[in-house]
Design a protein around this motif. Structure first.
Motif, PDB file in Angstrom:
ATOM      1  N   GLY A 268      13.382  58.722  46.741  1.00  0.00           N
ATOM      2  CA  GLY A 268      11.961  58.544  46.465  1.00  0.00           C
ATOM      3  C   GLY A 268      11.387  57.285  47.067  1.00  0.00           C
TER       4      GLY A 268
ATOM      5  N   ASP B  42       9.050  63.706  47.055  1.00  0.00           N
ATOM      6  CA  ASP B  42       8.354  63.954  45.797  1.00  0.00           C
ATOM      7  C   ASP B  42       9.293  64.701  44.842  1.00  0.00           C
ATOM      8  OD1 ASP B  42       8.420  66.637  46.592  1.00  0.00           O
ATOM      9  OD2 ASP B  42       6.382  66.594  47.364  1.00  0.00           O
ATOM     10  N   GLU B  43       8.780  65.084  43.676  1.00  0.00           N
ATOM     11  CA  GLU B  43       9.627  65.689  42.650  1.00  0.00           C
ATOM     12  C   GLU B  43      10.226  67.017  43.096  1.00  0.00           C
ATOM     13  OE1 GLU B  43       7.488  65.983  39.024  1.00  0.00           O
ATOM     14  OE2 GLU B  43       7.362  63.818  38.700  1.00  0.00           O
TER      15      GLU B  43
END
Length: 400
Positions: free
Chosen positions: A343, A349-350
């Motif tokens: 990250g 991103d997630e």
């Protein structure tokens, strides 16, 4: 130990356990499969409790047995292990840059479910907290072992060796006989988890590339180690196969230490060197994990059209080699430790991180297998140059 035929071979029993686990997952009812999942939970908790004790008990007398050169060999072994891990990362980056434009088509990255979602639950579990953490065990072993090389106390040294014998007896009579059942349960659970198939399909080409690259890297490691140690690389690699297949089932370098140690001794590595290098490298040598994380991460970078410079990629690899040590011996621990870097440095991103975790854990065992098998190559190199530091009464212990 007497030869009990082909079924007496640990390697054969492990292969049978893997095959049976996959086959039984096709028709076992859930209630019956949960019996083995319950066993795996209990046995896995025991391993979490036992591994720090094992590491302390093996490394302490090994360092003491190496004599006053222990500090030097600790530094040398660490440098070799970290260097092998970093080189693996650079190779993964080079392969991704050269191969992905032809291997992967253009397209976005899709989010996938966590690989653990839908996994079977045990009927019950028993918490078995370890007496101390793995890192504490390592620090204690280093401190006490090095101190014993200065104090030269025969009483302490004898006590350390006796503790080592007790721990080895537990390994031989309890841990090793139950490992095939544990591995059977692992593959039974994976086979009954529907999310595994989806994950494998999503990243199939990258997964195959990662598996092939880890095997090729192992071949290079043993070619170098065999040349330095004056041993046949193919024979040395063959002797390490029990450790490789055990790691395929356990997905844990630490849990595979007993088998890695026996396989390493079969390659003619002295007892003190094997007892020192194998537990240490189970924590710090992560070439297979580095190759997988590198290939997966740079695949997502390529597929999503992100810009990652050469300097940023090098920095990511160098820091990842250190960060992964934060979760030694834990199945899937390397990728969990790498989440922060993915990250902060690469800008994942997630959804990207979720894909990384799922794809990594889907073949976690192949990276772990490469890690522990490569530990044997490092032990051969260290053994070649550490011979003069080893007590002659313990040199070249043969394990049948």
């Amino acid at each position: 130990m007497k030869n009990k035929g082909i079924l007496g071979s640990l390697l054969v029993r492990i292969i049978i356990a893997i095959i049976l686990g996959i086959i039984c997952s096709l028709f076992f009812p859930e209630w019956l499969a949960r019996v083995f999942i319950t066993f795996n939970g209990l046995f896995g908790n025991f391993l979490n409790f036992f591994v720090p004790v094992l590491i302390f008990s093996l490394i302490t007398p090994a360092i003491a047995g190496l004599g006053r050169g222990a500090g030097k060999w600790l530094a040398i072994t660490t440098a070799i292990a970290y260097g092998a891990t970093i080189v693996a990362g650079f190779i993964a980056y080079a392969v991704s840059q050269g191969l992905y434009p032809f291997l992967l088509g253009q397209g976005g990255v899709q989010s996938v479910n966590d690989i653990d979602e839908g996994a079977l639950e045990p009927y019950f579990s028993v918490e078995m907290p370890p007496p101390f953490e793995v890192m504490t065990a390592l620090l204690l072993a280093f401190a006490i072992g090095v101190a014993m090389t200065v104090v030269k106390s025969d009483t302490l040294y004898t006590a350390a060796r006796e503790l080592e014998s007790v721990i080895m007896k537990i390994i031989e009579r309890f841990v090793i006989p139950l490992l095939p059942i544990f591995i059977y349960g692992m593959f039974l659970d994976l086979g009954m988890n529907g999310n595994l198939v989806d994950t494998l399909v999503t990243f199939a080409k990258v997964i195959v590339t990662a598996i092939v690259l880890t095997i090729l890297y192992l071949a290079v490691q043993f070619l170098i180690a065999g040349t330095i140690a004056g041993r046949n690389p193919l024979v040395a690699l063959k002797n390490m196969l029990p450790a490789y297949f055990t790691a395929l089932g356990t997905s844990s370098s630490a849990a595979t230490i007993p088998i890695t140690l026996k396989s390493t001794l079969n390659n003619g590595v002295a007892r003190n060197v094997a007892g020192f290098v194998v537990p240490l490298c189970a924590t710090i040598h992560l070439s297979g994990s580095m190759i997988k994380i590198g290939l997966f991460a740079f695949a997502i970078v390529y597929m999503s059209g992100m810009e990652v410079s050469l300097g940023l990629a090098i920095g990511f690899i160098l820091m990842l080699g250190v960060t992964m040590i934060a979760a030694p011996g834990v199945p899937g621990g390397a990728i969990m430790a790498a989440v922060g870097l993915l990250g902060s440095l690469l800008g994942f991103d997630e959804s990207m991180i979720a894909l990384m975790i799922a794809a990594y854990i889907a073949i976690d065992s192949f990276g772990t297998a490469a890690n522990v098998t490569g530990d044997g190559a490092i032990a051969m190199i260290v053994n070649r140059y550490a011979k003069d530091s080893i007590h002659s009464r313990e040199d070249q212990v043969e394990v049948r």
